[in-house]
Motif scaffolding. Sequence first.
Motif, PDB file in Angstrom:
ATOM      1  N   CYS A  25      -4.714  -2.856 -90.846  1.00 14.42           N
ATOM      2  CA  CYS A  25      -3.878  -1.722 -91.263  1.00 14.42           C
ATOM      3  C   CYS A  25      -2.571  -1.689 -90.472  1.00 14.42           C
ATOM      4  N   ALA A  29       1.161  -1.745 -91.995  1.00 10.31           N
ATOM      5  CA  ALA A  29       2.231  -0.805 -91.642  1.00 10.31           C
ATOM      6  C   ALA A  29       3.473  -1.545 -91.189  1.00 10.31           C
ATOM      7  N   ASP A  34       1.446  -1.008 -96.657  1.00  9.66           N
ATOM      8  CA  ASP A  34       0.681   0.228 -96.751  1.00  9.66           C
ATOM      9  C   ASP A  34       0.757   0.928 -95.406  1.00  9.66           C
ATOM     10  N   TYR A  35       0.476   2.221 -95.425  1.00 12.16           N
ATOM     11  CA  TYR A  35       0.392   3.001 -94.187  1.00 12.16           C
ATOM     12  C   TYR A  35       1.682   2.953 -93.372  1.00 12.16           C
ATOM     13  N   SER A  38       3.400   7.091 -92.705  1.00 13.42           N
ATOM     14  CA  SER A  38       2.596   8.152 -92.125  1.00 13.42           C
ATOM     15  C   SER A  38       3.502   9.128 -91.402  1.00 13.42           C
ATOM     16  N   TYR A 269      -3.479  13.214 -92.013  1.00 10.08           N
ATOM     17  CA  TYR A 269      -2.044  12.942 -92.015  1.00 10.08           C
ATOM     18  C   TYR A 269      -1.317  13.882 -91.049  1.00 10.08           C
ATOM     19  N   SER A 272      -1.982  12.891 -87.582  1.00 10.26           N
ATOM     20  CA  SER A 272      -1.182  11.706 -87.262  1.00 10.26           C
ATOM     21  C   SER A 272       0.214  12.098 -86.815  1.00 10.26           C
ATOM     22  N   ALA A 280      -3.494   7.816 -86.568  1.00  7.71           N
ATOM     23  CA  ALA A 280      -3.453   6.981 -87.777  1.00  7.71           C
ATOM     24  C   ALA A 280      -3.736   5.527 -87.429  1.00  7.71           C
ATOM     25  N   SER A 284      -7.494   6.924 -88.642  1.00 10.67           N
ATOM     26  CA  SER A 284      -7.442   7.389 -90.028  1.00 10.67           C
ATOM     27  C   SER A 284      -6.945   6.347 -91.023  1.00 10.67           C
ATOM     28  N   ASN A 285      -6.085   5.427 -90.615  1.00  5.95           N
ATOM     29  CA  ASN A 285      -5.661   4.370 -91.537  1.00  5.95           C
ATOM     30  C   ASN A 285      -6.843   3.494 -91.957  1.00  5.95           C
ATOM     31  N   ASN A 288      -9.183   5.528 -94.148  1.00  2.86           N
ATOM     32  CA  ASN A 288      -8.627   5.646 -95.485  1.00  2.86           C
ATOM     33  C   ASN A 288      -8.836   4.368 -96.287  1.00  2.86           C
TER      34      ASN A 288
END
Length: 622
Positions: A25, A29, A34-35, A38, A269, A272, A280, A284-285, A288
């Motif tokens: 993740c 980012a 993705d991600y 945030s 979110y 984060s 994140a 949480s990333n 998710n």
Amino acid sequence: MQRKTLKAEARKTLKRHYWLLVIVCLFAAFLSADYGSSPAALNTNMNPNAASQEASRTGESNTGASDSFGLLLQMASGDANGARDRVRDNERTIANQDTVATLGRTRGVLSAVVNSLSTGSFLLSVTDATASIIRSESIAIAILVIVALLVTLTAGLFVTEVFRVVLRRIVLESRTYDKVPLRRFLYPLQTGCWVRMAWVLLVENVYRLLWWCTVVGGIVKTYSYFLVPYIVAENPNISANEAISLSRRMMKGHKWECFVAQLSFLGWYLLSIATFGLSAIFYSNGYNAAFFAEYYVKLRATAKSAGIKGSEWLCDEYLYAKPSPELLNDTYADVVRGAATVYAGGATVSAPTGFAGWMSDWFGITIRQDDRVDAWQQYESDLDSMAKAEDILHGLTYPGRLAPAAMDFRLAKRTNLNPQLSYTVLNLVMMFFIFCFVGWVWEVTLALITEGMFVNRGTLHGPWLPIYGTGGIIILTLLKKLRHRPALLFVGTVILCGCLEYFSSWYLEITHDGQRWWDYTGYFLNLNGRICAEGLLTFGLGGLAIAYLLAPVLDNLLARANRRIMFIVAIVLLVAYVGDNIYSSIVPNTGAGITDYKEPGSSVESQRSISVDGPDNLMHTI
């Protein structure tokens, strides 16, 4: 299956593969796949476009990739002088902001590269060079604009967009299997479907962009096409229209459900944002990503049971359930035969015992050539190469040969360059002096190129730089246990050589009245001018080269030499080396191009640096 159940399964996956999901993740980012949107703090660091927007809000000089493209457009509009002024302003901004010693931006290869790219000076140099060749600045700028657009689009498509598929593939495999090999980061190459993947995602993005012209249609189609990267991750052989149509059919009646599922992560979110992106990155990333993998699996099962048109493309059954041992043995019959040969060979060898066995096992050292030790370590090397095969045969990792786009696997072949073997004391002594001499030649050559003069580097007077030899030998001995893990060996080399270089710098400075033989002040990521990031990177790469290439090759060559003659040569070199150390401890090698020294009548603070920039200005350490 309720959302609560899906989240429970996602947490299990995250717990089992925590660091893998954190890393994948984080890559997503960084690539803005993705991600990357945030919290603002994380996005500014990870996303060049976000950094550009932040710069425009604060009024600071923007030195990102987007600014480089802006320079091209400014030059294309005919304002070449304004573009050059802009570059000079960027350079002054960097110079004025270079106030943190650790984050130096004034010296070193890494700083030069970063500065030239971030200020736009590299772009100006390329423009001038191209214009000098084709004799037209306007045509040169037009060519560079086109090239820049093509590079940006290609990188965005083949790297950023395709990594969306890689991310989902890794998460899907982590649901079912205990291990997901790092080589899965190269999934597009392993399957040979990189171009096809990129094409599918290009078509998806074009369709979505056209639908966004209607605004409402863009929102709807964002959810209609939500499963496209998952479908491609499962079966990269699918065509673009098939993947898009299948996603649309699978998401029919589930768009609002997907939106609510995304909304359920709102609390994460907000957390984060409150933690500057840390929650994140570290939780949480990954949570998710694991949840929406479970969500895809749920919709996939629904589509398959309902016989939705196109669901036959979802045919990677072993992505969701482990194959039987019988199927694995049949599919990997050649690997099974190779394993049997390895194990049969193990019956004829035994592990060395006693002090000799301990030295060879932990430090890779033998007093003299020992066939029993070599045979055992060759067997260990064969077992090490079998590890990946064992993981597949035991159902611990995904069997790539059973994939819709098959990923082949072959056992590593045995070679004479076995990095796991131990080295004799005599060969280690000779390698020490070879590394010392090669290091000295490197430093002297570097001085000739950069300074135009011969400089006898280091504190010694002979043609050797012992830190090269010492570093090489400690990599081969103290890090012997890490040779079967290249990534760990790289990290271990960086740490070990960094400590060696830092201590050596400190020791020389306190024992020679504050005199320095090298100084990394002004280099990016330096620590008190004693070590720096670019030097440590060089050490790490050099350590890999020594362990896996140079040392095995030299050992093979030295094994062919006459042992008696080589022993005499080693004794002569050791005597000369010890004599040089004794003499240099009294009269060290100093002077222009060798040390950073204090001019007569000047203070320590006004020392004049005349050392040669390079990955090291090295010295004796023992």
